[in-house]
Design a protein around this motif. Structure first.
Motif: not given
Length: 468
Positions: A96, A103, A65, A119, A36, A99-100, A116, A123
């Motif tokens: 994750f 995004c 991020y 996210q 990512n 939020t993908s 992000r 992560s």
């Protein structure tokens, strides 16, 4: 791979069948988190153009991020004890993936940066406790090979990230860089619920103040390093440094006086662990300086195109993919500090060879030097991580995992700031571009020498312990 699924009488860890499923979950989490960064990074110009923002503003898609992740890793490592690593890891994967989607659907840069940031939390939840999960999943006798598998997975993501980003952009728009996380993430979550070892959390009071001080101190430090690298906000550097030092001083005081600290400082009394941490910091600092310097060497000095420079850089992660599993296997049979030091010696030699490249080297000359760096770093990394995770009791593995992830992040951040200072000409205004990039590589090699000295000192410690 076959050895990782072997079973002997008296083995700790999971049975082989559940072990391979849990291993696939952890590999998927690491793959998604690292891919990512690298795939999105290459798409920044395209994303900036399609969102109608400046290139400088788009950099925050990456910065936020990494910043949130760096500031929260210690907190998540401690939270794993409180709620259980099983729940935390799956929760991080769910955040994750969700939020993908967010995004991918973001209509503006502001929304994209906000999602992000969240996210980055997902992560960090995965990456901060991932190494400690290997300690629970695999028998102690296979811990080195398991650590090698981690390094192999991350190297695959580093090598494949730019290519994946370029391939996606060739056939689709930038939101698809986030959409591709969804099917992999959903499959990994489904598998994680069934395969990861379940743990009950503890009932002790969570150190909220320690978590805040940790986030402020570490976050301010990363922003300060970014300010140094940017050079557009020099006045903020002293203020951020003061905030970071005050917060981290308060954090250390809190850890010494709180009954259940976020980071038990007692773990640093174990000399093997502390030396492995210091070795890791300087090695990742050296790697970061080389990673950032090499594109300038290939493109600005030697005249290669961006695509050609990406090809020239590829042997490095490929070398890690070969060296890491080998280092892991050797570390399970021989002394990890010895194997780690051998790897750092090769890594240092590779950096010196790259720094000695002329203005017009042959392609072969560049490729073998890059491969030597990667092979050496891979051979070093798995044994050092094994030493870091294996030197503490299993009950402390979560703390060790958080420290491992944090040290890697800050070593890379410091390396980036140092390269920015060198390339800006502040350290020496009389050098041409070739000499400037070479200086950055020589500084990286100096850091690798420090890592080698620290690693080799563990061999003497081990010898004295055995003779005593």
């Amino acid at each position: 791979m076959k050895a990782l699924l072997s079973w002997r009488e008296g083995d700790d860890g999971l049975p082989p069948r559940q072990r391979i499923l849990a291993m696939m979950v952890l590999m998927s989490g690491s793959l998604m988190a690292v891919l990512n960064i690298n795939s999105v990074n290459i798409a920044l110009p395209t994303t900036a153009r399609e969102l109608g923002v400046s290139s400088a503003a788009s950099v925050w898609i990456i910065n936020i991020y990494q910043l949130v992740g760096a500031a929260s890793m210690l907190t998540f490592a401690a939270l794993g004890y409180r709620i259980g690593r099983y729940r935390l890891y799956i929760g991080g994967m769910i955040i994750f993936v969700l939020t993908s989607v967010a995004c991918a659907l973001s209509p503006t840069l502001g929304w994209l940066i906000a999602f992000r940031a969240i996210q980055g939390l997902g992560s960090a939840a995965m990456m901060s406790i991932g190494p400690s999960m290997y300690r629970v999943i695999f028998p102690t006798r296979l811990l080195g090979q398991a650590m090698g598998l981690t390094a192999l997975t991350i190297s695959l993501a580093v090598a494949g990230g730019p290519a994946l980003g370029g391939l996606v952009l060739a056939v689709a728009s930038w939101p698809w860089l986030f959409w591709i996380n969804v099917p992999l993430g959903v499959a990994a979550i489904w598998l994680a619920i069934r395969a990861l070892p379940k743990e009950q959390g503890s009932r002790y009071r969570f150190d909220v103040l320690g978590a805040v001080l940790s986030a402020v101190g570490l976050g301010s430090f990363v922003i300060m390093l970014d300010s140094i690298a940017d050079m557009s906000r020099p006045g903020s550097v002293p203020l951020l440094l003061i905030v970071s030092l005050v917060a981290l001083t308060g954090f250390i005081w809190r850890q010494r006086h709180f009954e259940n600290p976020l980071l038990p400082l007692v773990i640093f009394r174990e000399a093997r662990f502390t030396m492995a941490v210091m070795t890791s910091f300087f090695s990742f600092l050296a790697q970061s300086m080389a990673f950032i310097s090499l594109p300038f060497l290939f493109q600005s000095v030697q005249g290669y195109t961006p695509l050609e420079s990406a090809f020239l850089f590829t042997p490095w992660p490929l070398g890690v993919m070969i060296g890491a599993p080998l280092g892991g296997r050797l570390a399970d049979r021989f002394s990890p500090p010895v194997i780690s030091s051998m790897g750092l010696l090769l890594f240092m030699a590779g950096l010196a060879a790259l720094a000695l490249l002329g203005d017009q080297p042959s392609t072969i000359d560049i490729l073998w030097r890059s491969a030597l760096c990667g092979m050496g770093f891979g051979l070093y990394q798995a044994p050092n991580n094994r030493e870091m995770m294996g030197s503490l009791p299993k009950a402390r593995s979560g703390s060790a995992s958080g420290v491992l992830a944090s040290v890697r992040t800050f070593g890379q951040s410091v390396g980036a700031a140092l390269v920015a200072l060198v390339l800006s000409g502040i350290m020496n205004t009389t050098m041409d571009s070739a000499m400037t990039v070479s200086l950055a590589l020589w500084m990286g090699m100096a850091s690798a020498i420090v890592a080698l000295v620290l690693s080799a000192s563990r061999i003497r410690m081990l010898s004295r312990h055995q003779s005593g």
